[in-house]
Scaffold this active site. Structure first.
Site, PDB file in Angstrom:
ATOM      1  N   CYS A 226       0.899  -1.158   0.000  1.00 17.45           N
ATOM      2  CA  CYS A 226       0.000   0.000   0.000  1.00 17.45           C
ATOM      3  C   CYS A 226       0.933   1.201   0.000  1.00 17.45           C
ATOM      4  O   CYS A 226       1.594   1.474   0.997  1.00 17.45           O
ATOM      5  CB  CYS A 226      -0.914   0.030   1.226  1.00 17.45           C
ATOM      6  SG  CYS A 226      -1.826   1.591   1.321  1.00 17.45           S
ATOM      7  N   CYS A 229      -0.356   4.113   2.633  1.00 17.10           N
ATOM      8  CA  CYS A 229      -0.350   3.923   4.090  1.00 17.10           C
ATOM      9  C   CYS A 229      -0.102   2.455   4.417  1.00 17.10           C
ATOM     10  O   CYS A 229       1.040   2.007   4.341  1.00 17.10           O
ATOM     11  CB  CYS A 229      -1.634   4.437   4.721  1.00 17.10           C
ATOM     12  SG  CYS A 229      -3.161   3.934   3.923  1.00 17.10           S
ATOM     13  N   SER A 230      -1.129   1.692   4.718  1.00 15.76           N
ATOM     14  CA  SER A 230      -0.894   0.330   5.200  1.00 15.76           C
ATOM     15  C   SER A 230      -2.094  -0.559   4.951  1.00 15.76           C
ATOM     16  O   SER A 230      -2.348  -1.469   5.730  1.00 15.76           O
ATOM     17  CB  SER A 230      -0.600   0.378   6.689  1.00 15.76           C
ATOM     18  OG  SER A 230      -1.678   1.031   7.317  1.00 15.76           O
ATOM     19  N   CYS A 231      -2.875  -0.296   3.899  1.00 14.31           N
ATOM     20  CA  CYS A 231      -4.066  -1.104   3.640  1.00 14.31           C
ATOM     21  C   CYS A 231      -3.640  -2.564   3.483  1.00 14.31           C
ATOM     22  O   CYS A 231      -2.688  -2.876   2.763  1.00 14.31           O
ATOM     23  CB  CYS A 231      -4.790  -0.597   2.398  1.00 14.31           C
ATOM     24  SG  CYS A 231      -5.387   1.088   2.619  1.00 14.31           S
TER      25      CYS A 231
HETATM   26 FE    FE Z   1      -3.190   2.013   2.953  1.00 15.13          FE
END
Ligand code: FE
Length: 321
Positions: A226, A229-231
């Site tokens: 991602c 961010c951190s999906c």
């Molecule tokens: Fe994300």
């Protein structure tokens, strides 16, 4: 003629940016306050109190402060802000509650340690987590208490979410892939439409965003990132590892995947195509690796042991033994 102004890229938007830092491939784990912060985000989302894009919009607007905060500090502040914006929480009420929780912590008795001790010159205060004080944890506790009082969430939901991440969620992805390895029809259903296939195994994905299963083949290898961010498919794979959230992984994987995979110890044949998939708030991925030779006749439990989280992100491939 009017023109639409182009927004400058925010500090988070680093996919494909030059970054030469090697990736620290160790997962450094999470402290209790970070697990609680994560659970608060997930429970608030499960109860439709906020969505990922609202919290990310706040993080994207942090400007220079972005660089001064840790991952969960940003997300905790974003959650509180999004809940205030939606009117679920009143800002004055929130700051009063934070002050009250801080007072409660300060009233914890100071322990006098037996001497000699390396702590003999310090006052030592123990809190419930033994991690000490943290303004962002206090913020999350204040948010939790207010939402509970308004009957928007329950303490049980937060506790169950933290425990689900500790026990159940991290092992689900391996179960799905082991089943796909043992049953070609299931493999086809999984690739065709992942969610119902996963739910066939009795796995409750709750309000997890859309899931897509990506099949590795002898000519195509898939890897997931991602960049913003951190999906990550948390209800299928647990917490994303530290490196998944790192600046170096997010910026580099899209433009030099082969070099990144090499840092994880993965050397793919030159003629294998590497496809990088960028996750987002609406779409999460799980890689279905190829079943390695030497696993014929293995039980599901044996197979699950070699289907590691890193294989499911696509930075490594499973090996027998
Ligand atoms: Fe994300």
């Amino acid at each position: 003629m009017s023109s639409i102004p182009i927004q400058p890229m925010g500090p988070h938007d680093i996919g494909g940016q030059p970054d030469h830092d090697p990736i620290d491939t160790t997962d450094h784990g999470m402290t209790y306050w970070e697990k609680h912060a994560n659970a608060m985000m997930m429970v608030a989302a499960a109860n439709k109190l906020t969505i990922t894009d609202e919290r990310r919009r706040y993080i994207e607007g942090l400007g220079e402060r972005y660089y001064e905060m840790t991952y969960f500090e940003r997300h905790s502040e974003a959650l509180a802000n999004a809940l205030c914006e939606r009117g679920h929480i009143d800002e004055k009420n929130l700051s009063d509650r934070k002050a009250e929780i801080t007072r409660r912590f300060e009233e914890t008795p100071t322990l006098s340690l037996p001497e000699p001790s390396e702590h003999q010159h310090e006052d030592f205060k123990e809190d419930e987590t033994a991690e000490g004080f943290n303004d962002f944890h206090i913020l999350n506790l204040a948010v939790q208490e207010i939402l509970q009082e308004k009957k928007l969430i329950t303490a049980e939901e937060v506790r169950a979410m933290i425990e689900g991440f500790e026990s159940d969620y991290p092992s689900r992805g391996a179960k799905v892939v082991a089943r796909a390895w043992m049953d070609p029809d299931y493999h086809n259903r999984l690739i065709e439409d992942a969610r119902p296939a996963i739910e066939e195994l009795g796995i409750d994905l709750g309000r997890q965003a859309r899931i897509i299963a990506l099949a590795n083949t002898p000519t195509v290898h898939n890897a997931v990132v991602c960049t913003l961010c951190s999906c990550y498919p948390r209800f299928l794979m647990g917490h994303p590892p530290t490196w998944y959230k790192s600046r170096s992984y997010r910026s580099r994987l899209v433009h030099e995947p082969r070099a990144v995979l090499r840092e994880f110890g993965t050397e793919l044949p030159e003629d294998t195509t590497i496809r990088v998939h960028d996750s987002n708030a609406d779409m999460r991925y799980i890689v279905v690796p190829m079943r390695p030779e030497g696993t014929e006749g293995w039980t599901s439990e044996q197979l699950e042991e070699i289907i590691t989280r890193d294989c499911l992100v696509g930075v490594t491939v499973p090996v027998a033994g």
